[in-house]
Design a protein around this motif. Structure first.
Motif, PDB file in Angstrom:
ATOM      1  N   ALA A 154       0.821  -1.211   0.000  1.00 13.02           N
ATOM      2  CA  ALA A 154       0.000   0.000   0.000  1.00 13.02           C
ATOM      3  C   ALA A 154       0.857   1.265   0.000  1.00 13.02           C
ATOM      4  CB  ALA A 154      -0.924   0.009   1.210  1.00 13.02           C
ATOM      5  N   ALA A 155       2.074   1.160   0.516  1.00 10.91           N
ATOM      6  CA  ALA A 155       2.920   2.351   0.648  1.00 10.91           C
ATOM      7  C   ALA A 155       3.251   2.976  -0.701  1.00 10.91           C
ATOM      8  CB  ALA A 155       4.211   1.979   1.386  1.00 10.91           C
ATOM      9  N   ASN A 156       3.359   2.158  -1.755  1.00 10.61           N
ATOM     10  CA  ASN A 156       3.731   2.673  -3.082  1.00 10.61           C
ATOM     11  C   ASN A 156       2.637   2.497  -4.122  1.00 10.61           C
ATOM     12  OD1 ASN A 156       6.324   3.370  -2.178  1.00 10.61           O
ATOM     13  ND2 ASN A 156       7.066   1.285  -2.516  1.00 10.61           N
ATOM     14  N   ALA A 157       1.464   2.034  -3.715  1.00  9.31           N
ATOM     15  CA  ALA A 157       0.404   1.738  -4.682  1.00  9.31           C
ATOM     16  C   ALA A 157      -0.355   2.999  -5.082  1.00  9.31           C
ATOM     17  CB  ALA A 157      -0.559   0.711  -4.101  1.00  9.31           C
ATOM     18  N   ASP A 158      -0.858   3.006  -6.318  1.00 12.45           N
ATOM     19  CA  ASP A 158      -1.690   4.120  -6.767  1.00 12.45           C
ATOM     20  C   ASP A 158      -3.023   4.142  -6.020  1.00 12.45           C
ATOM     21  OD1 ASP A 158       0.255   4.881  -8.572  1.00 12.45           O
ATOM     22  OD2 ASP A 158      -0.582   3.643 -10.196  1.00 12.45           O
ATOM     23  N   ARG A 159      -3.538   2.961  -5.724  1.00 16.02           N
ATOM     24  CA  ARG A 159      -4.777   2.857  -4.949  1.00 16.02           C
ATOM     25  C   ARG A 159      -4.486   2.036  -3.694  1.00 16.02           C
ATOM     26  NH1 ARG A 159      -9.202   1.467  -9.739  1.00 16.02           N
ATOM     27  NH2 ARG A 159      -8.905   3.402 -10.944  1.00 16.02           N
ATOM     28  N   PRO A 160      -3.891   2.658  -2.703  1.00 15.57           N
ATOM     29  CA  PRO A 160      -3.434   1.904  -1.527  1.00 15.57           C
ATOM     30  C   PRO A 160      -4.554   1.225  -0.761  1.00 15.57           C
ATOM     31  CG  PRO A 160      -3.308   4.275  -1.143  1.00 15.57           C
ATOM     32  CD  PRO A 160      -3.582   4.089  -2.598  1.00 15.57           C
ATOM     33  N   TRP A 161      -5.778   1.751  -0.864  1.00 15.60           N
ATOM     34  CA  TRP A 161      -6.869   1.181  -0.073  1.00 15.60           C
ATOM     35  C   TRP A 161      -7.122  -0.270  -0.452  1.00 15.60           C
ATOM     36  CZ3 TRP A 161     -11.199  -0.763  -2.453  1.00 15.60           C
ATOM     37  CH2 TRP A 161     -11.430  -0.380  -3.769  1.00 15.60           C
ATOM     38  N   ARG A 162      -6.842  -0.658  -1.697  1.00 12.44           N
ATOM     39  CA  ARG A 162      -7.059  -2.050  -2.097  1.00 12.44           C
ATOM     40  C   ARG A 162      -6.134  -2.986  -1.314  1.00 12.44           C
ATOM     41  NH1 ARG A 162      -7.656  -1.935  -8.729  1.00 12.44           N
ATOM     42  NH2 ARG A 162      -9.588  -0.703  -8.805  1.00 12.44           N
ATOM     43  N   TRP A 163      -4.875  -2.578  -1.213  1.00 11.38           N
ATOM     44  CA  TRP A 163      -3.923  -3.419  -0.486  1.00 11.38           C
ATOM     45  C   TRP A 163      -4.198  -3.401   1.013  1.00 11.38           C
ATOM     46  CZ3 TRP A 163      -1.278  -6.961  -2.789  1.00 11.38           C
ATOM     47  CH2 TRP A 163      -0.979  -6.825  -4.143  1.00 11.38           C
ATOM     48  N   LEU A 164      -4.685  -2.283   1.521  1.00  8.31           N
ATOM     49  CA  LEU A 164      -5.010  -2.221   2.946  1.00  8.31           C
ATOM     50  C   LEU A 164      -6.234  -3.083   3.270  1.00  8.31           C
ATOM     51  CD1 LEU A 164      -4.363   1.559   3.686  1.00  8.31           C
ATOM     52  CD2 LEU A 164      -2.898  -0.404   4.192  1.00  8.31           C
ATOM     53  N   VAL A 165      -7.191  -3.112   2.357  1.00  7.16           N
ATOM     54  CA  VAL A 165      -8.349  -3.998   2.550  1.00  7.16           C
ATOM     55  C   VAL A 165      -7.894  -5.449   2.552  1.00  7.16           C
ATOM     56  CG1 VAL A 165     -10.459  -4.861   1.468  1.00  7.16           C
ATOM     57  CG2 VAL A 165     -10.079  -2.405   1.656  1.00  7.16           C
ATOM     58  N   LEU A 166      -7.000  -5.810   1.608  1.00 11.71           N
ATOM     59  CA  LEU A 166      -6.449  -7.163   1.589  1.00 11.71           C
ATOM     60  C   LEU A 166      -5.726  -7.468   2.902  1.00 11.71           C
ATOM     61  CD1 LEU A 166      -5.528  -9.819   0.195  1.00 11.71           C
ATOM     62  CD2 LEU A 166      -3.561  -8.543  -0.659  1.00 11.71           C
ATOM     63  N   SER A 167      -4.989  -6.495   3.405  1.00  7.39           N
ATOM     64  CA  SER A 167      -4.247  -6.681   4.652  1.00  7.39           C
ATOM     65  C   SER A 167      -5.193  -6.949   5.815  1.00  7.39           C
ATOM     66  CB  SER A 167      -3.400  -5.438   4.925  1.00  7.39           C
ATOM     67  OG  SER A 167      -2.708  -5.563   6.146  1.00  7.39           O
ATOM     68  N   VAL A 168      -6.252  -6.170   5.932  1.00  8.37           N
ATOM     69  CA  VAL A 168      -7.216  -6.363   7.024  1.00  8.37           C
ATOM     70  C   VAL A 168      -7.928  -7.704   6.875  1.00  8.37           C
ATOM     71  CG1 VAL A 168      -9.349  -5.496   8.076  1.00  8.37           C
ATOM     72  CG2 VAL A 168      -7.530  -3.897   7.442  1.00  8.37           C
ATOM     73  N   ALA A 169      -8.303  -8.056   5.631  1.00  7.43           N
ATOM     74  CA  ALA A 169      -8.973  -9.341   5.411  1.00  7.43           C
ATOM     75  C   ALA A 169      -8.067 -10.500   5.808  1.00  7.43           C
ATOM     76  CB  ALA A 169      -9.388  -9.461   3.948  1.00  7.43           C
ATOM     77  N   ALA A 170      -6.789 -10.405   5.463  1.00 12.07           N
ATOM     78  CA  ALA A 170      -5.840 -11.459   5.850  1.00 12.07           C
ATOM     79  C   ALA A 170      -5.726 -11.547   7.365  1.00 12.07           C
ATOM     80  CB  ALA A 170      -4.474 -11.184   5.229  1.00 12.07           C
ATOM     81  N   ALA A 171      -5.718 -10.390   8.016  1.00 11.83           N
ATOM     82  CA  ALA A 171      -5.628 -10.388   9.485  1.00 11.83           C
ATOM     83  C   ALA A 171      -6.839 -11.070  10.105  1.00 11.83           C
ATOM     84  CB  ALA A 171      -5.497  -8.960   9.995  1.00 11.83           C
ATOM     85  N   TRP A 172      -8.020 -10.771   9.585  1.00  7.17           N
ATOM     86  CA  TRP A 172      -9.223 -11.389  10.147  1.00  7.17           C
ATOM     87  C   TRP A 172      -9.221 -12.904   9.910  1.00  7.17           C
ATOM     88  CZ3 TRP A 172     -14.284  -9.252  11.754  1.00  7.17           C
ATOM     89  CH2 TRP A 172     -14.162  -7.960  12.260  1.00  7.17           C
ATOM     90  N   CYS A 173      -8.725 -13.332   8.768  1.00  6.79           N
ATOM     91  CA  CYS A 173      -8.597 -14.777   8.536  1.00  6.79           C
ATOM     92  C   CYS A 173      -7.614 -15.386   9.544  1.00  6.79           C
ATOM     93  CB  CYS A 173      -8.130 -15.050   7.112  1.00  6.79           C
ATOM     94  SG  CYS A 173      -9.368 -14.699   5.843  1.00  6.79           S
ATOM     95  N   GLY A 174      -6.563 -14.654   9.850  1.00  3.14           N
ATOM     96  CA  GLY A 174      -5.615 -15.134  10.842  1.00  3.14           C
ATOM     97  C   GLY A 174      -6.230 -15.232  12.223  1.00  3.14           C
TER      98      GLY A 174
END
Length: 592
Positions: A154-174
């Motif tokens: 997300a730090a270098n992405a044009d649309r960082p919110w997509r990667w942050l959503v993926l990050s949160v979803a992965a955390a919830w799966c964990g």
């Protein structure tokens, strides 16, 4: 792809390793994975090892739908999760180093590849990957790394919110995979501060909703731990180990983990409760080593955060399992090093590169890759041990001779292989270590009962039942022993408990009918035999004994009908024929 392939090759010889230890509860005796369509049952398991971990149980249900209890598919999925984690670690380290100093930035690709290879092939991880029940650690670890990877992308992405959503979803799966995920909001914030942001305040301002999403995983975890108390897995203060004893033991555990990371021998499958520090045992050196390393990690964080982060992460990742809350039966477990070893791998590879770079040693990367391959060979060698449960448990007993569970498990494995005498010796060895160890009393009682020694079996079965009075099979064996000793009246209650706790257990219902009949309770005996006949309609002896009970109760015509069913099922049994002929000579009853 090379990293994933290397991980797959290192564990290719593990695909036929049989189920062991907790796999019995996780897979073999886990009814919630039998019907994938019943998603509610799949996601709310009551199995001791998967309760509160719904995604892990779902993965087992998918395996069962794929291959039943054929073990290869379970191992294949474990290896796939491990390969995913290794590739994710590679991506995370590469992107992190690319934001670092010039020396690390220019070598980001080989350093990340070497780190991922060293970690993925390290034999300290064999227990997690090869032992099917440790899938919870695998899934949690992969989700943890995906959480950090999403943040880094997300730090270098044009649309960082997509990667942050993926990050949160992965955390919830964990969070739905294992409780150690509780630390991920802290680790993510530390990573953000070390590599992406100027300060903690800056990180929180820029990604306020993201950290809110991570923290919302805590209520989910709290719900899962409340709905399925972790005490069911032997975690907490009600199992004889106090917080102080456990904390002191964890100094030794941390020192052991660090030693195995540097030199992966001897590896122990199950340290067991014997690993607790006993009164008078010296742990001063262990404590000094751990305290010094914690102090060094904190100092590194304050001075050079990009170095301090993996050092702090190592201790934070181990905190849930290596602090003061006792994990009663496993104070030391090498499986807990799955993610912490990744932090050590980063420090080791980058540190060696930094030292070698200053001294001009261009052979350092190649040497590290060769070392990774060597670790892979050691992992393959270790995996061969899992292919033979007897060899695995003999190895464990040799390395942890004071662990009663290891002796008991070796005995159980020997008994399954038909080596009853050797199994009995192991159960007796377990009881010499811990005279109150209930599983060994249970197993020794069964061995003695099967050997025709009900008098010797009885006290062991009674001792086991005093601790685990809700085990249906145990009640059945206890009732069987009492029946063999002619103590029919005493056998009735444990046999009734066995029938109640094990619906469908024909043998328990049959034994109950025999005990009731021997005690003169013929009507009750007939009801027990009817239950046995309903569960096992093709058993001739069940129908024969039901007929006997009916005959003694005065129901001659019903008895004749049951004798005829028994004779039809087993035409060669002359005793059934004799019983039928005798019943036919009696006057019929009016009860139809």
């Amino acid at each position: 792809m090379a990293i994933a392939l290397a991980a797959a090759l290192a564990y290719a010889n593990s695909l036929r390793a049989p189920f062991v230890l907790d796999d019995t509860q996780s897979v073999i005796r886990n009814p919630s994975i039998r019907h994938l369509a019943d998603l509610k049952a799949v996601l709310t398991p009551d199995s001791g090892t998967t309760a509160g971990r719904p995604l892990v149980n779902l993965s087992f249900a998918l395996n069962y739908a794929w291959s039943g209890q054929a073990v290869w598919s379970y191992h294949l999925v474990n290896v796939a999760w491990h390969a995913l984690a290794a590739v994710t670690l590679f991506g995370l380290v590469r992107r992190t180093l690319a934001r670092s100093t010039d020396r690390c930035r220019s070598a980001a690709l080989p350093l990340a590849a070497t780190t991922a290879a060293v970690w993925a092939l390290h034999p300290l991880l064999t227990e997690v990957v090869t032992y099917v029940s440790e899938r919870s650690e695998l899934m949690m670890g992969a989700c943890y790394l995906l959480t950090l990877y999403g943040l880094a992308r997300a730090a270098n992405a044009d649309r960082p919110w997509r990667w942050l959503v993926l990050s949160v979803a992965a955390a919830w799966c964990g969070f739905a995979s294992k409780e150690v995920m509780v630390t991920v909001p802290v680790i993510a914030l530390l990573y953000d501060r070390a590599y992406l942001s100027e300060s903690f305040g800056d990180a929180l301002r820029r990604r306020r909703w993201y950290y809110g999403g991570l923290v919302l995983g805590w209520p989910l975890l709290a719900f899962l731990m409340t709905a399925y108390p972790i005490a069911g897995r032997g975690v907490g203060f009600g199992f004889g180990a106090g917080a102080a004893t456990y904390a002191l033991t964890e100094f030794r555990a941390l020192a052991t983990y660090l030693a195995r990371a540097v030199w992966p021998a001897p590896l122990v499958f199950d340290y067991g409760p014997a690993a607790y520090v006993k009164p008078g045992q010296a742990i001063v050196l262990d404590g000094m080593i751990v305290a010094a390393l914690v102090g060094a990690a904190i100092t590194a964080w304050w001075k050079v955060k990009r170095i301090g982060f993996p050092a702090l992460a190592f201790f934070i990742l181990l905190a849930p399992t290596s602090s003061v809350v006792p994990i009663a039966l496993q104070p030391i477990a090498e499986s807990r090093m799955y993610l912490p070893l990744a932090a050590l791998a980063v420090l080791a590879v980058v540190g060696v590169h930094a030292v070698g770079g200053r001294s001009g040693h261009r052979w350092i990367p190649g040497t590290l890759l060769l070392a990774a391959l060597g670790l892979g060979v050691l992992s393959m060698t270790r995996n061969r041990l899992y292919a033979d449960p007897i060899a695995l448990w003999r190895d464990t007993v040799a390395k942890a001779p004071e662990n009663p569970r290891a002796c008991d498990s070796l005995g159980t494995t020997l008994a399954a292989a038909g080596q009853a005498a050797a199994a009995r010796a192991e159960f007796e060895a377990a009881l010499r270590i811990d005279p109150a160890f209930a599983p060994a009393h249970y197993n020794l009682g069964v061995i003695l009962l099967n050997a025709g020694d009900p008098a010797g079996a009885l006290p062991h079965l009674q001792q086991a039942l005093a601790v685990a009075n809700e085990q249906g099979p145990l009640n059945g064996y206890l009732g069987d022993a009492l029946v063999q000793l002619g103590r029919y009246a005493e056998a009735i209650e444990p046999l009734r408990a066995a029938v109640r706790l094990q619906p469908g257990n024909v043998d328990a219902a049959f034994a109950l009918g025999n005990a009731l009949g021997a005690a003169g309770q013929y009507e009750a005996a007939a009801n027990a035999f009817r239950q046995a006949a309903a569960w096992g309609p093709d058993r001739a002896r069940v129908h024969n004994n039901l007929a006997n009970a009916l005959l003694y109760a005065g129901h001659v015509d019903e008895a004749v009908a049951e004798y005829r069913r028994a004779a039809a099922l087993d035409p060669n049994d002359q005793s059934i024929r004799a019983n039928l002929e005798q019943a036919l000579r009696l006057p019929p009853t009016t009860h139809r």
